[in-house]
Write an enzyme that holds these catalytic residues in place. Structure first.
Site, PDB file in Angstrom:
ATOM      1  N   GLU A   1     -81.060 -41.700 -15.207  1.00 22.63           N
ATOM      2  CA  GLU A   1     -80.069 -41.625 -14.131  1.00 22.63           C
ATOM      3  C   GLU A   1     -79.849 -40.156 -13.755  1.00 22.63           C
ATOM      4  OE1 GLU A   1     -77.279 -45.283 -14.078  1.00 22.63           O
ATOM      5  OE2 GLU A   1     -76.546 -43.928 -15.622  1.00 22.63           O
TER       6      GLU A   1
ATOM      7  N   ASN B   1     -72.915 -51.861 -14.281  1.00 22.21           N
ATOM      8  CA  ASN B   1     -71.973 -50.989 -14.990  1.00 22.21           C
ATOM      9  C   ASN B   1     -70.694 -50.907 -14.158  1.00 22.21           C
ATOM     10  OD1 ASN B   1     -70.608 -48.968 -16.301  1.00 22.21           O
ATOM     11  ND2 ASN B   1     -72.035 -47.326 -15.740  1.00 22.21           N
TER      12      ASN B   1
ATOM     13  N   SER C   1     -77.242 -44.861  -7.325  1.00 27.88           N
ATOM     14  CA  SER C   1     -77.157 -45.334  -5.943  1.00 27.88           C
ATOM     15  C   SER C   1     -78.178 -46.427  -5.605  1.00 27.88           C
ATOM     16  CB  SER C   1     -77.256 -44.172  -4.959  1.00 27.88           C
ATOM     17  OG  SER C   1     -76.153 -43.293  -5.144  1.00 27.88           O
TER      18      SER C   1
ATOM     19  N   HIS D   1     -74.008 -42.255 -21.267  1.00 26.21           N
ATOM     20  CA  HIS D   1     -73.887 -42.282 -19.802  1.00 26.21           C
ATOM     21  C   HIS D   1     -73.433 -40.899 -19.329  1.00 26.21           C
ATOM     22  CE1 HIS D   1     -72.403 -43.040 -15.783  1.00 26.21           C
ATOM     23  NE2 HIS D   1     -73.255 -44.044 -15.772  1.00 26.21           N
TER      24      HIS D   1
ATOM     25  N   LYS E   1     -67.877 -49.651 -14.927  1.00 27.48           N
ATOM     26  CA  LYS E   1     -67.067 -48.447 -15.180  1.00 27.48           C
ATOM     27  C   LYS E   1     -65.589 -48.832 -15.346  1.00 27.48           C
ATOM     28  CE  LYS E   1     -70.629 -45.848 -12.836  1.00 27.48           C
ATOM     29  NZ  LYS E   1     -71.039 -44.650 -12.138  1.00 27.48           N
TER      30      LYS E   1
ATOM     31  N   GLU F   1     -71.320 -39.887 -17.286  1.00 29.97           N
ATOM     32  CA  GLU F   1     -69.868 -39.656 -17.217  1.00 29.97           C
ATOM     33  C   GLU F   1     -69.286 -39.393 -18.606  1.00 29.97           C
ATOM     34  OE1 GLU F   1     -69.141 -43.152 -14.880  1.00 29.97           O
ATOM     35  OE2 GLU F   1     -70.335 -42.195 -13.306  1.00 29.97           O
TER      36      GLU F   1
ATOM     37  N   GLY G   1     -73.405 -42.377  -7.781  1.00 31.02           N
ATOM     38  CA  GLY G   1     -72.192 -42.514  -6.976  1.00 31.02           C
ATOM     39  C   GLY G   1     -72.180 -41.635  -5.740  1.00 31.02           C
TER      40      GLY G   1
HETATM   41  P1  PGA Z   1     -74.050 -45.798  -9.006  1.00 26.41           P
HETATM   42  O1  PGA Z   1     -73.823 -45.599 -10.579  1.00 26.41           O
HETATM   43  O2  PGA Z   1     -74.931 -47.018  -8.825  1.00 26.41           O
HETATM   44  O3  PGA Z   1     -72.668 -45.998  -8.425  1.00 26.41           O
HETATM   45  O4  PGA Z   1     -74.722 -44.561  -8.488  1.00 26.41           O
HETATM   46  C1  PGA Z   1     -74.872 -45.800 -11.503  1.00 26.41           C
HETATM   47  C2  PGA Z   1     -74.382 -45.517 -12.910  1.00 26.41           C
HETATM   48  O5  PGA Z   1     -73.582 -44.577 -13.098  1.00 26.41           O
HETATM   49  O6  PGA Z   1     -74.770 -46.205 -13.878  1.00 26.41           O
END
Ligand code: PGA
Length: 251
Positions: free
Chosen positions: A170, A8, A215, A97, A10, A99, A176
């Site tokens: 998630e 992903n 992560s 997601h 983003k 976000e 993140g």
């Molecule tokens: P990350 O993000 O691996 O940077 O924690 C995962 C995601 O938001 O799909």
């Protein structure tokens, strides 16, 4: 069912950068991917067609999109339809997601409408669910997951081909942040997601993939992938560099 490694990206990478990273990744992974694994790249909308080009002919590579609007066309300024994504070469898209839920304000109901509409339009959908840290601390893990899953698949036909609906667990506090959920936390959440899917979809739930995201890095990927009910990973930060993501995919 193939184990899915989803990148992903983003809101990172211009079209040119995305094309280059995708081409590098294909170079690093091709011929080395273990049987039963597939890799999906989810770049921004403007990079979909160039990444599709870079993936052309690469075995077991798929293209996905990060978002879409649940209408065929119309006066929805700034939005993109499933048909547009399919034309650009995407076969899957994310819905829900964290976000989109927590930064852009998408509700459970909208996520449910999107999931059903995306599937009906011919996309595979990766429905993302996960609790915030205050919800976990309040003992609400299961009630949050249940609410998000029930609303997310509300209008999905119960006989949907199981490979087209993917769930991604998630935990918001692990996205993140560098903080990974531990094996016990992942096992508990994934077993619960599987049991919900079984209740809703019956026997085909065992063929639906459940990804872990939050992560994931080269040094924890193989341990996570080996856990029960973990059928792949959804990777943000560690998917941006071809070399780093290739070490996750080949782990
Ligand atoms: P990350 O993000 O691996 O940077 O924690 C995962 C995601 O938001 O799909």
């Amino acid at each position: 069912m193939n184990t899915l490694f989803a990148a992903n990206w983003k809101m990172h990478k211009t079209a040119a950068e995305a094309r280059q990273t995708a081409a590098e990744l294909v170079g690093l992974v091709s011929g080395k991917l273990k049987a039963g694994r597939e890799v999906m790249i989810l770049p921004s909308f403007t990079a979909l067609a160039p990444v599709a080009e870079a993936l052309r002919g690469a075995a077991n590579f798929l293209l996905g999109a990060q978002n879409f609007y649940p209408q065929k066309q119309g006066a929805f300024t700034g939005e993109v339809s499933p048909g547009m994504l399919l034309e650009a070469g995407a076969s899957f898209a994310l819905a829900g997601h964290s976000e989109r839920r927590h930064v852009l304000g998408e509700t459970d109901a909208l996520v449910g409408t999107k999931t059903a509409f995306g599937l009906e339009s011919g996309l595979g959908v990766i429905l993302c669910v996960g609790e915030k840290i205050d919800e976990r601390r309040a003992g609400e893990l299961k009630s949050v997951l249940e609410r998000q899953i029930r609303a997310g698949v509300r209008d999905v036909p119960r006989d949907i081909a199981p490979e087209r609906l993917v769930l991604a667990y998630e935990p918001v506090w692990a996205i993140g942040t560098g903080e990974v959920a531990g094996p016990r936390e992942i096992l508990e959440a994934h077993a619960f997601v599987r049991s919900m899917l079984a209740e809703i979809f019956g026997a085909s739930a065992s063929a639906m993939r459940i990804l872990y995201g939050g992560s994931v890095k080269p040094d924890n990927a193989s341990e996570i992938i080996a856990l029960d009910n973990v059928d792949g990973v959804l990777v943000g930060g560690a998917s941006l560099k071809a070399d780093e993501f290739s070490r996750i995919v080949l782990a």
